[in-house]
Scaffold this active site. Structure first.
Site, PDB file in Angstrom:
ATOM      1  N   ALA A 134      -3.821   7.949   3.779  1.00 26.89           N
ATOM      2  CA  ALA A 134      -2.902   7.893   3.297  1.00 26.89           C
ATOM      3  C   ALA A 134      -1.759   8.672   3.232  1.00 26.89           C
ATOM      4  CB  ALA A 134      -3.238   7.956   1.920  1.00 26.89           C
ATOM      5  N   GLY A 144       1.065  -0.476   0.085  1.00 25.59           N
ATOM      6  CA  GLY A 144       0.310  -0.194  -0.063  1.00 25.59           C
ATOM      7  C   GLY A 144       0.987   1.036  -0.234  1.00 25.59           C
ATOM      8  N   ASP A 198      -2.145   2.138   8.943  1.00 29.31           N
ATOM      9  CA  ASP A 198      -3.418   2.180   8.962  1.00 29.31           C
ATOM     10  C   ASP A 198      -3.642   1.013  10.940  1.00 29.31           C
ATOM     11  OD1 ASP A 198      -4.637   3.408   8.123  1.00 29.31           O
ATOM     12  OD2 ASP A 198      -5.564   2.388   6.437  1.00 29.31           O
ATOM     13  N   GLU A 206     -18.564  10.500   0.304  1.00 29.34           N
ATOM     14  CA  GLU A 206     -18.209  10.658  -0.850  1.00 29.34           C
ATOM     15  C   GLU A 206     -19.412   9.532  -1.670  1.00 29.34           C
ATOM     16  OE1 GLU A 206     -14.099  12.093  -0.296  1.00 29.34           O
ATOM     17  OE2 GLU A 206     -14.319   9.504  -0.156  1.00 29.34           O
ATOM     18  N   GLY A 252       2.053   2.922   2.473  1.00 37.65           N
ATOM     19  CA  GLY A 252       3.297   3.597   3.696  1.00 37.65           C
ATOM     20  C   GLY A 252       4.815   2.036   2.876  1.00 37.65           C
TER      21      GLY A 252
END
Length: 428
Positions: free
Chosen positions: A316, A13, A300, A171, A15
Site C-alpha cells: 500500500a 484503491g 499492484d 496474520e 494509488g
C-alpha cells in the site's frame, strides 16, 4: 470556455485515490472509475475475515470521500479495454470515456499459479466479499463441527489451512488460532474448539521471507506458541473442498484460505503489452508505458524498478507514493509545478502482526518484535485510516477484543460467493 485537461483514473484503491487527492486545485477534470463504490483499507481486511472488525470500519464510499471535489466525477463501472490511439476507456456496458491522461491503478487478485480451479475450495482475500465469505466459511465450520457425530468429519471441520506465509497468511493464522483457543471455548457444548488444528503452509523455506531471518524465526516460534502448525518447504499439490495436499500428504480440511500470491489486473492486455509472470505491466522511470507518456500504470498492476534497480514491492505505501508522484508529474506537465524527475520509492518499513499482542517490524535501521512492535503496528494502521469515526471505531473494537477476549463482528451472513457451506453429519 476552454476545455480542461481530463484525467481518467481507473481504480479507487490506495494509488488511484492518492492521485485524485493530490490533483486538487490543479485545474483538471477527473473521472474516477471503479467496479465497486468504496475505497478499501486492505491491510486490515484479514480482521474482517476473522471477525474482529465489521466491514464498515475499513471501507468508505468513494462518492462520500470526494463529495467536496466538484471537478471529480465518480463512475461505478467495469472497465474491459483501453484504446490508446483513440484515447478512450471502454466500459463493460458498452459506454466509453475519453481521456487526455490515463492512470491505471486496477490492483491485483490472488494467483493460484495455474490452478484456478482451487479458488472455490481456497478463496483468497482481496475484497470485502472475500472477507465476509471467509468469515462465513470459518464460523460455519465450527457450527457444523458442533452438530456432527462423526469424529473424522469433526476433525476435518476443525482443521484450518492457510496457504502462504507472507504477512497476510501469518496474520490470518494468528487470529484463527486465538479465536479457537481463547474466544470460542466457552460458547460450544459438544466440541472443544481448542482441538482445532491451524496450519500455515509455505512452499518457501521460511515464513515472512521478505523480513530478516531473525524476525522470521521469531514469528515462527510465536505462531507455534499459539498452537499454529507451520509447514514450510513443501508446496501445495492439490486442493478441493474436502482436503488439501502438501507434497504427498493429504490432510482432510473443510476450510482453506489462499494467501500465496497475487496476479495483476488485465491492464497489460488492455494496452497490448507483454506482462511479466505476475501479469504486471512494465513501466518506465516516470511510471508510463512505452510510446504512450499519457498512460500511467501504478500499484499492484505495475512492474516498477526503483532507482537502485530493485523491484518496488506491491504494498500500500508504494501504491500511495506512486499515485502522489503521478499527480505531481501531471501537474508539472500542465505548468502547475516542478517536474519531480523519475519515480523514487522510499521504503518506510515492513510490519506484520502475530495474534493480538505481538508483531514484528523491520525499519532497516531498527528491528522490533513482540508487544512494542504490536503497538507500532497499531499506531501506524490507525494513522492511515480515513476519518475520525473509523479511527475511533477501530480503536474501540481492538480495545474490546483485547480486554474481553471477544470479537465484535462474529456474524454469519448469508450468501454463497463461491464458498461451500461445510457438510454436516446429523447427531443421532
Amino acid at each position: 470556455m476552454e476545455r480542461k485537461h481530463h484525467v481518467v483514473v481507473v481504480g479507487g484503491g490506495f494509488g488511484g485515490l492518492a492521485c485524485v487527492r493530490d490533483l486538487k486545485h490543479k485545474d483538471v477534470e477527473i473521472t474516477l472509475i471503479d467496479s465497486r463504490n468504496h475505497h478499501l483499507f486492505q491491510p486490515l481486511l484479514y480482521q474482517v475475515a476473522t471477525s474482529i472488525l465489521p466491514t464498515s470500519d475499513i471501507a468508505w464510499p468513494l462518492r462520500h470521500l470526494l463529495r467536496d471535489r466538484p471537478e471529480v466525477n465518480t463512475l461505478m463501472a467495469e472497465v474491459n479495454g483501453v484504446d490508446p490511439q483513440a484515447k478512450t476507456v471502454s466500459l463493460a456496458d458498452g459506454d466509453s470515456v475519453s481521456y487526455d491522461t490515463l492512470v491505471l491503478a486496477t490492483g491485483a487478485r490472488h494467483s493460484y499459479f495455474g490452478h484456478d480451479d482451487w479458488e472455490t475450495a481456497a478463496p483468497g482475500l482481496k475484497t470485502l466479499e472475500d472477507a465476509t465469505a471467509i468469515r462465513r466459511r470459518m464460523l460455519s465450520a465450527f457450527e457444523a463441527a458442533e452438530r456432527t457425530s462423526d469424529p473424522e468429519e469433526r476433525k476435518a471441520l476443525l482443521t484450518f489451512a492457510v496457504v502462504g506465509a507472507g504477512p497476510t497468511g501469518v496474520e490470518l493464522v494468528g487470529i484463527i488460532a486465538e479465536l479457537a483457543q481463547r474466544v470460542l471455548p466457552r460458547e460450544f457444548r459438544s466440541i472443544d474448539t481448542r482441538d482445532a488444528r491451524v496450519l500455515l503452509l509455505e512452499a518457501g523455506p521460511r515464513v515472512l521471507a521478505a523480513f530478516p531471518e531473525d524476525l522470521s524465526a521469531y514469528t515462527e516460534h510465536a505462531l507455534t506458541e499459539l498452537g499454529v502448525e507451520v509447514r514450510a518447504g513443501t508446496a501445495v499439490t492439490a486442493c478441493d473442498e474436502e482436503s488439501i495436499t502438501i507434497g504427498d500428504e493429504c490432510i482432510p480440511s473443510r476450510t482453506a484460505i489462499w494467501a500465496a500470491g497475487v496476479k495483476a489486473s488485465r491492464a497489460a492486455q488492455w494496452l497490448g503489452l507483454e506482462a511479466d509472470r505476475a501479469g504486471r505491466t512494465p513501466v518506465g522511470p516516470e511510471l508510463t508505458v512505452e510510446d504512450h507518456p499519457e498512460i500511467f500504470v501504478i500499484g499492484d498492476t505495475a512492474s516498477v524498478r526503483n532507482t537502485d534497480g530493485k523491484p518496488v514491492p506491491g504494498v500500500a505505501p508504494a501504491a500511495k507514493q506512486q499515485g502522489e508522484y503521478v499527480a505531481r508529474l501531471v501537474a508539472s506537465r500542465l505548468g502547475k509545478g516542478r517536474n519531480p524527475g523519475p519515480f523514487v520509492y522510499k521504503h518506510k518499513g515492513s510490519l506484520a502482526t502475530i495474534g493480538r499482542k505481538a508483531a514484528v517490524a523491520d525499519f532497516g535501521w531498527i528491528k522490533l518484535r513482540g508487544t512494542l512492535a504490536w503497538w507500532v503496528w497499531g499506531v501506524a494502521h490507525i494513522y492511515f485510516l480515513i476519518g475520525t469515526r473509523n479511527r475511533v471505531a477501530v480503536v474501540w473494537s481492538w480495545f474490546w477484543s483485547h480486554t474481553t477476549g471477544q470479537n465484535s463482528a462474529r456474524l454469519i451472513t448469508q450468501g454463497k460467493q463461491g464458498i461451500a457451506v461445510p457438510k454436516v453429519t446429523q447427531v443421532e
